[in-house]
Design a protein around this motif. Sequence first.
Motif, PDB file in Angstrom:
ATOM      1  N   ALA A  84      45.078  19.550  48.588  1.00 27.07           N
ATOM      2  CA  ALA A  84      44.436  20.310  49.281  1.00 27.07           C
ATOM      3  C   ALA A  84      43.016  20.213  49.335  1.00 27.07           C
ATOM      4  O   ALA A  84      42.260  20.257  50.067  1.00 27.07           O
ATOM      5  CB  ALA A  84      44.971  21.667  49.267  1.00 27.07           C
ATOM      6  N   HIS A  85      42.629  20.141  47.938  1.00 22.38           N
ATOM      7  CA  HIS A  85      41.000  20.046  47.732  1.00 22.38           C
ATOM      8  C   HIS A  85      40.261  18.916  48.177  1.00 22.38           C
ATOM      9  O   HIS A  85      39.204  19.060  48.131  1.00 22.38           O
ATOM     10  CB  HIS A  85      40.745  20.141  45.983  1.00 22.38           C
ATOM     11  N   ALA A  86      41.187  18.052  48.516  1.00 23.79           N
ATOM     12  CA  ALA A  86      40.469  16.768  49.017  1.00 23.79           C
ATOM     13  C   ALA A  86      40.371  16.663  50.569  1.00 23.79           C
ATOM     14  O   ALA A  86      39.644  15.564  51.317  1.00 23.79           O
ATOM     15  CB  ALA A  86      41.098  15.553  48.455  1.00 23.79           C
ATOM     16  N   THR A  87      41.078  17.601  51.144  1.00 23.59           N
ATOM     17  CA  THR A  87      41.031  17.573  52.534  1.00 23.59           C
ATOM     18  C   THR A  87      40.482  18.850  53.548  1.00 23.59           C
ATOM     19  O   THR A  87      40.477  19.880  52.686  1.00 23.59           O
ATOM     20  CB  THR A  87      42.694  17.532  53.274  1.00 23.59           C
ATOM     21  N   LEU A 126      40.534  11.085  44.784  1.00 21.16           N
ATOM     22  CA  LEU A 126      40.809  10.113  45.745  1.00 21.16           C
ATOM     23  C   LEU A 126      39.831   9.259  46.061  1.00 21.16           C
ATOM     24  O   LEU A 126      40.178   8.042  46.310  1.00 21.16           O
ATOM     25  CB  LEU A 126      41.639  10.811  47.008  1.00 21.16           C
ATOM     26  N   THR A 127      38.591   9.634  46.155  1.00 16.77           N
ATOM     27  CA  THR A 127      37.341   8.602  46.483  1.00 16.77           C
ATOM     28  C   THR A 127      36.165   9.442  45.706  1.00 16.77           C
ATOM     29  O   THR A 127      36.383  10.205  45.165  1.00 16.77           O
ATOM     30  CB  THR A 127      37.094   9.003  48.094  1.00 16.77           C
ATOM     31  N   PRO A 128      35.225   8.433  45.551  1.00 17.99           N
ATOM     32  CA  PRO A 128      34.180   8.961  44.647  1.00 17.99           C
ATOM     33  C   PRO A 128      33.461  10.170  45.220  1.00 17.99           C
ATOM     34  O   PRO A 128      32.778  10.852  44.479  1.00 17.99           O
ATOM     35  CB  PRO A 128      33.223   7.661  45.057  1.00 17.99           C
ATOM     36  N   ARG A 129      33.729  10.581  46.545  1.00 17.98           N
ATOM     37  CA  ARG A 129      33.260  11.867  47.306  1.00 17.98           C
ATOM     38  C   ARG A 129      34.007  13.004  47.112  1.00 17.98           C
ATOM     39  O   ARG A 129      33.650  14.179  47.281  1.00 17.98           O
ATOM     40  CB  ARG A 129      32.941  11.766  48.564  1.00 17.98           C
ATOM     41  N   THR A 130      35.406  13.084  46.495  1.00 15.95           N
ATOM     42  CA  THR A 130      36.169  14.049  46.418  1.00 15.95           C
ATOM     43  C   THR A 130      35.630  15.092  45.333  1.00 15.95           C
ATOM     44  O   THR A 130      35.171  14.742  44.264  1.00 15.95           O
ATOM     45  CB  THR A 130      37.623  13.520  45.825  1.00 15.95           C
ATOM     46  N   LEU A 131      35.843  16.355  45.692  1.00 12.64           N
ATOM     47  CA  LEU A 131      35.101  17.648  44.918  1.00 12.64           C
ATOM     48  C   LEU A 131      36.587  17.938  43.950  1.00 12.64           C
ATOM     49  O   LEU A 131      37.555  18.359  44.397  1.00 12.64           O
ATOM     50  CB  LEU A 131      34.819  18.451  45.772  1.00 12.64           C
ATOM     51  N   CYS A 132      36.164  17.532  42.653  1.00 11.18           N
ATOM     52  CA  CYS A 132      37.128  18.087  41.484  1.00 11.18           C
ATOM     53  C   CYS A 132      36.803  19.116  40.762  1.00 11.18           C
ATOM     54  O   CYS A 132      37.495  19.500  39.907  1.00 11.18           O
ATOM     55  CB  CYS A 132      37.465  16.716  40.929  1.00 11.18           C
ATOM     56  N   GLU A 133      35.429  19.255  40.551  1.00 14.73           N
ATOM     57  CA  GLU A 133      34.971  20.275  39.678  1.00 14.73           C
ATOM     58  C   GLU A 133      35.243  21.478  40.312  1.00 14.73           C
ATOM     59  O   GLU A 133      34.780  21.937  41.459  1.00 14.73           O
ATOM     60  CB  GLU A 133      33.549  20.082  39.265  1.00 14.73           C
ATOM     61  N   PRO A 134      35.792  22.286  39.380  1.00 14.90           N
ATOM     62  CA  PRO A 134      36.018  24.035  39.887  1.00 14.90           C
ATOM     63  C   PRO A 134      34.632  24.689  40.680  1.00 14.90           C
ATOM     64  O   PRO A 134      34.878  25.371  41.648  1.00 14.90           O
ATOM     65  CB  PRO A 134      36.507  24.720  38.708  1.00 14.90           C
ATOM     66  N   ASP A 135      33.535  24.696  39.949  1.00 13.79           N
ATOM     67  CA  ASP A 135      32.292  25.212  40.301  1.00 13.79           C
ATOM     68  C   ASP A 135      31.960  24.583  41.548  1.00 13.79           C
ATOM     69  O   ASP A 135      31.690  25.247  42.590  1.00 13.79           O
ATOM     70  CB  ASP A 135      31.089  25.102  39.344  1.00 13.79           C
ATOM     71  N   ARG A 143      33.728  14.931  54.156  1.00 15.06           N
ATOM     72  CA  ARG A 143      33.142  13.702  54.488  1.00 15.06           C
ATOM     73  C   ARG A 143      33.680  12.532  53.543  1.00 15.06           C
ATOM     74  O   ARG A 143      33.044  12.539  52.205  1.00 15.06           O
ATOM     75  CB  ARG A 143      31.587  14.199  54.105  1.00 15.06           C
ATOM     76  N   GLU A 144      34.710  11.702  53.861  1.00 14.29           N
ATOM     77  CA  GLU A 144      35.202  11.015  53.108  1.00 14.29           C
ATOM     78  C   GLU A 144      35.716  11.193  51.651  1.00 14.29           C
ATOM     79  O   GLU A 144      35.776  10.548  50.729  1.00 14.29           O
ATOM     80  CB  GLU A 144      34.197   9.659  53.165  1.00 14.29           C
ATOM     81  N   GLU A 145      36.231  12.468  51.538  1.00 15.62           N
ATOM     82  CA  GLU A 145      36.502  13.019  50.546  1.00 15.62           C
ATOM     83  C   GLU A 145      38.175  12.653  50.413  1.00 15.62           C
ATOM     84  O   GLU A 145      38.584  12.475  49.005  1.00 15.62           O
ATOM     85  CB  GLU A 145      36.597  14.529  50.258  1.00 15.62           C
ATOM     86  N   ALA A 146      38.874  12.420  51.267  1.00 13.12           N
ATOM     87  CA  ALA A 146      40.443  11.942  50.888  1.00 13.12           C
ATOM     88  C   ALA A 146      40.505  10.556  51.294  1.00 13.12           C
ATOM     89  O   ALA A 146      41.101   9.896  50.516  1.00 13.12           O
ATOM     90  CB  ALA A 146      41.141  12.864  52.135  1.00 13.12           C
ATOM     91  N   VAL A 147      39.780   9.940  52.323  1.00 13.53           N
ATOM     92  CA  VAL A 147      40.022   8.635  52.531  1.00 13.53           C
ATOM     93  C   VAL A 147      38.664   7.946  52.789  1.00 13.53           C
ATOM     94  O   VAL A 147      37.789   8.499  53.533  1.00 13.53           O
ATOM     95  CB  VAL A 147      40.824   8.211  53.795  1.00 13.53           C
ATOM     96  N   ALA A 148      38.189   6.975  52.029  1.00 10.24           N
ATOM     97  CA  ALA A 148      37.035   5.950  52.398  1.00 10.24           C
ATOM     98  C   ALA A 148      36.500   6.015  53.843  1.00 10.24           C
ATOM     99  O   ALA A 148      37.448   5.139  54.351  1.00 10.24           O
ATOM    100  CB  ALA A 148      36.943   4.924  51.568  1.00 10.24           C
ATOM    101  N   GLY A 149      35.558   6.109  54.339  1.00 11.56           N
ATOM    102  CA  GLY A 149      35.273   5.896  55.769  1.00 11.56           C
ATOM    103  C   GLY A 149      35.665   6.692  56.709  1.00 11.56           C
ATOM    104  O   GLY A 149      35.456   6.681  57.918  1.00 11.56           O
ATOM    105  N   ILE A 150      36.460   7.925  56.497  1.00 11.27           N
ATOM    106  CA  ILE A 150      36.983   8.770  57.228  1.00 11.27           C
ATOM    107  C   ILE A 150      36.644  10.092  57.055  1.00 11.27           C
ATOM    108  O   ILE A 150      36.488  10.534  55.828  1.00 11.27           O
ATOM    109  CB  ILE A 150      38.650   8.827  57.127  1.00 11.27           C
ATOM    110  N   ALA A 151      35.920  10.903  58.060  1.00 12.04           N
ATOM    111  CA  ALA A 151      35.532  12.201  58.016  1.00 12.04           C
ATOM    112  C   ALA A 151      36.447  13.089  58.678  1.00 12.04           C
ATOM    113  O   ALA A 151      37.327  12.722  59.530  1.00 12.04           O
ATOM    114  CB  ALA A 151      34.225  12.422  58.366  1.00 12.04           C
TER     115      ALA A 151
END
Length: 279
Positions: A161-164, A190-199, A218-226
């Motif tokens: 959920a946190h990546a979508t 999942l990608t370099p843009r995935t937000l993984c930090e709680p803050d 913004r490309e957090e789940a799949v690279a190149g896809i928003a």
Amino acid sequence: MTVTVLPSAERTTPAPHHAADTRTADRGGAIPVSMIERMTLILDAFDAATPTLTLLELVERTGLPRSTVHRILDQMIRLRWLAHTSGGYRLGMRTLELGGLTADHNEIRDAVGPLLHELSQRTGMVGHLAVLDGRDVVYLDKAGGRFAAALPTRLGGRMPAHATALGKAMLAALEPTIAEAAFRSRLPRLTPRTLCEPDALRRELGQIRLRQGVAVDREEAVAGIACVAAPLRARGAAPAALSLSGRADAMSFDRLARVVLEVAHEAGRTLFPRRARWR
């Protein structure tokens, strides 16, 4: 339907299948003891790309001993969880029958599905409808043309959920203390843009609440896809959310946010009369 987010120790993303030692390592290096856990491992080994698996493939994907898998397969075939075919094993009729009993999800899909498909046709983008299950989103519907095949999503599939955008829209609609329980433990990137930090996630959910529930991926789940998503509100809850996905370099976020929010409100009004039956 009441949606509750609880921390989960289970793997929350459909990762590629690995050899036995990798699969067991994902679970702390121990082979599950209970029959239910072992059956679940076997059922989870199947996916849309490989609906039929051989005994050897099941051994590799579950990390269970060959003799154990063979013994459990015999029982699962007898109980109709699995079926034996010329190419190996596949899911049996019992899984289909039980899947048909998920009335809450079927009602959401039946009510919102036509709006989602119309939205996808109107925008030329891939539409998704999903519900929240623990730390995952579970996809109930998917609409779109040829581009839809390029996205690694499917009906019944899961994503963290946190990546979508879908997941963040639903998490933001929950009470903050409940939503934060979803990211107290380590989250997959999942990608370099995935937000993984709680803050960072806490700030993101706060911004989503200020945008009437509209969430952006913004490309957090799949690279190149928003993706842009909004929750389907009914009596303050977010049992589901819908979204539009497309190439990140061609997304008009402001315009799509207005469109998605408008359709989400319409879908929520459609679902509202059914809400009493979900509780």
